[in-house]
Design a protein around this motif. Structure first.
Motif, PDB file in Angstrom:
ATOM      1  N   LYS A  84       0.844  -1.187   0.000  1.00 49.75           N
ATOM      2  CA  LYS A  84       0.000   0.000   0.000  1.00 49.75           C
ATOM      3  C   LYS A  84       0.880   1.237   0.000  1.00 49.75           C
ATOM      4  O   LYS A  84       1.845   1.326   0.753  1.00 49.75           O
ATOM      5  CB  LYS A  84      -0.913  -0.001   1.230  1.00 49.75           C
ATOM      6  N   LYS A  85       0.554   2.204  -0.846  1.00 55.92           N
ATOM      7  CA  LYS A  85       1.369   3.402  -0.990  1.00 55.92           C
ATOM      8  C   LYS A  85       1.489   4.151   0.331  1.00 55.92           C
ATOM      9  O   LYS A  85       0.506   4.310   1.060  1.00 55.92           O
ATOM     10  CB  LYS A  85       0.760   4.317  -2.060  1.00 55.92           C
ATOM     11  N   ASP A  86       2.716   4.584   0.621  1.00 53.06           N
ATOM     12  CA  ASP A  86       3.004   5.369   1.828  1.00 53.06           C
ATOM     13  C   ASP A  86       2.587   4.646   3.107  1.00 53.06           C
ATOM     14  O   ASP A  86       2.114   5.253   4.074  1.00 53.06           O
ATOM     15  CB  ASP A  86       2.326   6.746   1.767  1.00 53.06           C
ATOM     16  N   SER A  87       2.748   3.350   3.120  1.00 54.45           N
ATOM     17  CA  SER A  87       2.342   2.563   4.282  1.00 54.45           C
ATOM     18  C   SER A  87       3.181   1.297   4.355  1.00 54.45           C
ATOM     19  O   SER A  87       3.784   0.870   3.369  1.00 54.45           O
ATOM     20  CB  SER A  87       0.858   2.193   4.178  1.00 54.45           C
ATOM     21  N   ARG A  88       3.220   0.680   5.523  1.00 61.82           N
ATOM     22  CA  ARG A  88       3.875  -0.612   5.693  1.00 61.82           C
ATOM     23  C   ARG A  88       2.931  -1.767   5.388  1.00 61.82           C
ATOM     24  O   ARG A  88       3.345  -2.926   5.392  1.00 61.82           O
ATOM     25  CB  ARG A  88       4.399  -0.751   7.126  1.00 61.82           C
ATOM     26  N   ILE A  89       1.684  -1.464   5.097  1.00 61.71           N
ATOM     27  CA  ILE A  89       0.687  -2.508   4.873  1.00 61.71           C
ATOM     28  C   ILE A  89       0.962  -3.248   3.568  1.00 61.71           C
ATOM     29  O   ILE A  89       1.236  -2.649   2.531  1.00 61.71           O
ATOM     30  CB  ILE A  89      -0.729  -1.908   4.845  1.00 61.71           C
ATOM     31  N   ILE A  90       0.897  -4.574   3.635  1.00 60.56           N
ATOM     32  CA  ILE A  90       1.005  -5.444   2.471  1.00 60.56           C
ATOM     33  C   ILE A  90      -0.375  -6.030   2.204  1.00 60.56           C
ATOM     34  O   ILE A  90      -1.005  -6.597   3.097  1.00 60.56           O
ATOM     35  CB  ILE A  90       2.011  -6.590   2.722  1.00 60.56           C
ATOM     36  N   ARG A  91      -0.844  -5.891   0.970  1.00 53.29           N
ATOM     37  CA  ARG A  91      -2.145  -6.444   0.601  1.00 53.29           C
ATOM     38  C   ARG A  91      -1.951  -7.585  -0.395  1.00 53.29           C
ATOM     39  O   ARG A  91      -1.209  -7.445  -1.371  1.00 53.29           O
ATOM     40  CB  ARG A  91      -3.041  -5.371  -0.008  1.00 53.29           C
ATOM     41  N   PHE A  92      -2.618  -8.689  -0.172  1.00 51.84           N
ATOM     42  CA  PHE A  92      -2.593  -9.809  -1.105  1.00 51.84           C
ATOM     43  C   PHE A  92      -3.559  -9.546  -2.251  1.00 51.84           C
ATOM     44  O   PHE A  92      -4.666  -9.061  -2.033  1.00 51.84           O
ATOM     45  CB  PHE A  92      -2.992 -11.104  -0.394  1.00 51.84           C
ATOM     46  N   THR A  93      -3.143  -9.879  -3.466  1.00 51.33           N
ATOM     47  CA  THR A  93      -4.086  -9.910  -4.574  1.00 51.33           C
ATOM     48  C   THR A  93      -4.954 -11.161  -4.386  1.00 51.33           C
ATOM     49  O   THR A  93      -4.533 -12.108  -3.721  1.00 51.33           O
ATOM     50  CB  THR A  93      -3.349  -9.987  -5.915  1.00 51.33           C
ATOM     51  N   PRO A  94      -6.160 -11.188  -4.942  1.00 55.13           N
ATOM     52  CA  PRO A  94      -6.996 -12.395  -4.782  1.00 55.13           C
ATOM     53  C   PRO A  94      -6.293 -13.680  -5.246  1.00 55.13           C
ATOM     54  O   PRO A  94      -6.289 -14.670  -4.486  1.00 55.13           O
ATOM     55  CB  PRO A  94      -8.239 -12.066  -5.622  1.00 55.13           C
ATOM     56  N   PRO A  95      -5.663 -13.690  -6.433  1.00 55.84           N
ATOM     57  CA  PRO A  95      -4.936 -14.908  -6.805  1.00 55.84           C
ATOM     58  C   PRO A  95      -3.744 -15.172  -5.880  1.00 55.84           C
ATOM     59  O   PRO A  95      -3.417 -16.323  -5.588  1.00 55.84           O
ATOM     60  CB  PRO A  95      -4.458 -14.625  -8.241  1.00 55.84           C
ATOM     61  N   GLY A  96      -3.120 -14.096  -5.413  1.00 55.32           N
ATOM     62  CA  GLY A  96      -1.977 -14.241  -4.517  1.00 55.32           C
ATOM     63  C   GLY A  96      -2.364 -14.845  -3.180  1.00 55.32           C
ATOM     64  O   GLY A  96      -1.630 -15.666  -2.618  1.00 55.32           O
ATOM     65  N   ARG A  97      -3.524 -14.442  -2.653  1.00 58.56           N
ATOM     66  CA  ARG A  97      -3.983 -15.005  -1.386  1.00 58.56           C
ATOM     67  C   ARG A  97      -4.222 -16.503  -1.514  1.00 58.56           C
ATOM     68  O   ARG A  97      -3.863 -17.296  -0.634  1.00 58.56           O
ATOM     69  CB  ARG A  97      -5.287 -14.316  -0.977  1.00 58.56           C
ATOM     70  N   THR A  98      -4.841 -16.889  -2.644  1.00 56.03           N
ATOM     71  CA  THR A  98      -5.098 -18.308  -2.884  1.00 56.03           C
ATOM     72  C   THR A  98      -3.789 -19.082  -2.987  1.00 56.03           C
ATOM     73  O   THR A  98      -3.625 -20.162  -2.406  1.00 56.03           O
ATOM     74  CB  THR A  98      -5.926 -18.482  -4.174  1.00 56.03           C
ATOM     75  N   ALA A  99      -2.824 -18.507  -3.744  1.00 49.51           N
ATOM     76  CA  ALA A  99      -1.534 -19.181  -3.943  1.00 49.51           C
ATOM     77  C   ALA A  99      -0.756 -19.258  -2.632  1.00 49.51           C
ATOM     78  O   ALA A  99      -0.092 -20.268  -2.342  1.00 49.51           O
ATOM     79  CB  ALA A  99      -0.732 -18.447  -5.012  1.00 49.51           C
ATOM     80  N   PHE A 100      -0.803 -18.182  -1.835  1.00 48.02           N
ATOM     81  CA  PHE A 100      -0.095 -18.156  -0.559  1.00 48.02           C
ATOM     82  C   PHE A 100      -0.653 -19.210   0.389  1.00 48.02           C
ATOM     83  O   PHE A 100       0.102 -19.955   1.035  1.00 48.02           O
ATOM     84  CB  PHE A 100      -0.197 -16.762   0.054  1.00 48.02           C
ATOM     85  N   ASP A 101      -1.975 -19.280   0.479  1.00 44.64           N
ATOM     86  CA  ASP A 101      -2.597 -20.276   1.361  1.00 44.64           C
ATOM     87  C   ASP A 101      -2.262 -21.691   0.902  1.00 44.64           C
ATOM     88  O   ASP A 101      -2.003 -22.575   1.735  1.00 44.64           O
ATOM     89  CB  ASP A 101      -4.119 -20.088   1.373  1.00 44.64           C
ATOM     90  N   LYS A 102      -2.229 -21.898  -0.407  1.00 41.13           N
ATOM     91  CA  LYS A 102      -1.852 -23.213  -0.938  1.00 41.13           C
ATOM     92  C   LYS A 102      -0.401 -23.529  -0.618  1.00 41.13           C
ATOM     93  O   LYS A 102      -0.070 -24.667  -0.247  1.00 41.13           O
ATOM     94  CB  LYS A 102      -2.078 -23.238  -2.446  1.00 41.13           C
ATOM     95  N   LEU A 103       0.466 -22.524  -0.714  1.00 41.66           N
ATOM     96  CA  LEU A 103       1.877 -22.711  -0.395  1.00 41.66           C
ATOM     97  C   LEU A 103       2.052 -23.165   1.048  1.00 41.66           C
ATOM     98  O   LEU A 103       2.839 -24.072   1.342  1.00 41.66           O
ATOM     99  CB  LEU A 103       2.647 -21.406  -0.617  1.00 41.66           C
ATOM    100  N   LEU A 104       1.310 -22.556   1.958  1.00 41.12           N
ATOM    101  CA  LEU A 104       1.426 -22.920   3.371  1.00 41.12           C
ATOM    102  C   LEU A 104       0.845 -24.309   3.642  1.00 41.12           C
ATOM    103  O   LEU A 104       1.388 -25.048   4.453  1.00 41.12           O
ATOM    104  CB  LEU A 104       0.710 -21.884   4.249  1.00 41.12           C
ATOM    105  N   ARG A 105      -0.221 -24.660   2.941  1.00 32.19           N
ATOM    106  CA  ARG A 105      -0.821 -25.987   3.138  1.00 32.19           C
ATOM    107  C   ARG A 105       0.114 -27.088   2.622  1.00 32.19           C
ATOM    108  O   ARG A 105       0.195 -28.153   3.227  1.00 32.19           O
ATOM    109  CB  ARG A 105      -2.156 -26.095   2.421  1.00 32.19           C
ATOM    110  N   GLU A 106       0.769 -26.778   1.515  1.00 34.11           N
ATOM    111  CA  GLU A 106       1.608 -27.802   0.871  1.00 34.11           C
ATOM    112  C   GLU A 106       3.065 -27.692   1.265  1.00 34.11           C
ATOM    113  O   GLU A 106       3.890 -28.536   0.866  1.00 34.11           O
ATOM    114  CB  GLU A 106       1.494 -27.694  -0.638  1.00 34.11           C
ATOM    115  N   ALA A 107       3.409 -26.659   2.042  1.00 36.52           N
ATOM    116  CA  ALA A 107       4.805 -26.453   2.441  1.00 36.52           C
ATOM    117  C   ALA A 107       5.286 -27.593   3.334  1.00 36.52           C
ATOM    118  O   ALA A 107       4.493 -28.176   4.064  1.00 36.52           O
ATOM    119  CB  ALA A 107       4.948 -25.117   3.167  1.00 36.52           C
TER     120      ALA A 107
END
Length: 227
Positions: free
Chosen positions: A204-227
Motif C-alpha cells: 500500500k502506498k506510503d504505508s507498511r501494509i502489504i495487501r494480497f491480490t486475490p490470486p496471490g492469497r489463494t496461492a499463498f494459502d496453498k503454499l502454506l498448506r503444501e509447504a
C-alpha cells in the motif's frame, strides 16, 4: 565501559518521542528525506535535522545524498529487529488501547518489517515452514535444513547467493502485533521479494501494509498448506 552504558545510549536515542516516530516511519525499509521525517515526527525541519544527526552519529541511521536531497534509512536489519522487538514489548506492557480500527487490522494481517513479511501472514508462514522441517528452531536460533533449501530453490530463491552474504540466512523476529515470531534474514527478505515478483502481494502506498491480490492469497494459502 560497562555494557549498561552502551544500552543507555541506544535507549536514549530511541526513547525520544520524535525520534521514535522517525524510526517507526523507516521500518518500511524505504529511505525518507528530512522533510518527510519531520512530518512523521510532528516537528520543525531544523528540529528534525538535529534528531537525524544524533541518530546517524549513534549508528541507527545511514544517510545517502542524491542530488540536492539527503535520504535517511535504518542502518541495517539489526536495527530493524531491535525496533520490532521494542514494539512487541510496548504492545504487551503498554496501556490498553481502544478496539483498533480497520487500518490497525490491516497492519496486523500483513505488513513489511524492514524487508520481510510480518503480521499474521508472516507468522503463519514461519510456522508452516518449521512444521514441515524446512527450518529447525533451537531456542532463538533458526537454521535452514537441506529439505528446506530444496524447497526454496524450487520456489525461485538463490540459496547459494544468500549463503555467501554476511547477513544471516534466516532468523526469527518477534512480531509486535501477533507477539510470536516471523521469518527474517536473507530468506525472509527473499520470500517477500518473490511474492512481489509473482504479484501475490502489493504494498500500500506510503504505508507498511502489504495487501494480497486475490490470486496471490489463494496461492499463498496453498503454499502454506503444501509447504
Amino acid at each position: 565501559m560497562k555494557a549498561g552504558t552502551d544500552l543507555a545510549q541506544i535507549a536514549s536515542l530511541v526513547g525520544d518521542p520524535a525520534r521514535a516516530n522517525m524510526l517507526a516511519a523507516l521500518m518500511g525499509g524505504t529511505a525518507l528525506t528530512a522533510s518527510e521525517l519531520a512530518v512523521e515526527a510532528g516537528v520543525t525541519l531544523p528540529t528534525a535535522s538535529a534528531h537525524l544527526s544524533r541518530l546517524t552519529e549513534g549508528g541507527l541511521l545511514r544517510m545517502a545524498r542524491q542530488g540536492r536531497h539527503r535520504y535517511y534509512a535504518l542502518s541495517d536489519h539489526q536495527v530493524a529487529g531491535m525496533l520490532e522487538s521494542i514494539m512487541g514489548v510496548a504492545a504487551a506492557l503498554g496501556p490498553r488501547k481502544v478496539l483498533p480500527g480497520p487500518r490497525d487490522t490491516a497492519m496486523r494481517e500483513a505488513r513489511i518489517c524492514y524487508d520481510h513479511l510480518a503480521g499474521e501472514a508472516g507468522v503463519a508462514m514461519f510456522d508452516a515452514f518449521a512444521g514441515r522441517g524446512f527450518l529447525t528452531i533451537d531456542g532463538g536460533d533458526v537454521s535452514l535444513t537441506e529439505k528446506g533449501a530444496g524447497f526454496f530453490c524450487d520456489f525461485g530463491l538463490d540459496i547459494e547467493a544468500m549463503r555467501r552474504k554476511r547477513r544471516p540466512m534466516c532468523r526469527s523476529c518477534l512480531d509486535w502485533s501477533v507477539r510470536r515470531s516471523h521469518l527474517a534474514g536473507s530468506l525472509g527478505a527473499g520470500m517477500l521479494d518473490r511474492f512481489i515478483a509473482l504479484n501475490w502481494v502489493r504494498r500500500k502506498k506510503d504505508s507498511r501494509i502489504i495487501r494480497f491480490t486475490p490470486p496471490g492469497r489463494t496461492a499463498f494459502d496453498k503454499l502454506l498448506r503444501e509447504a
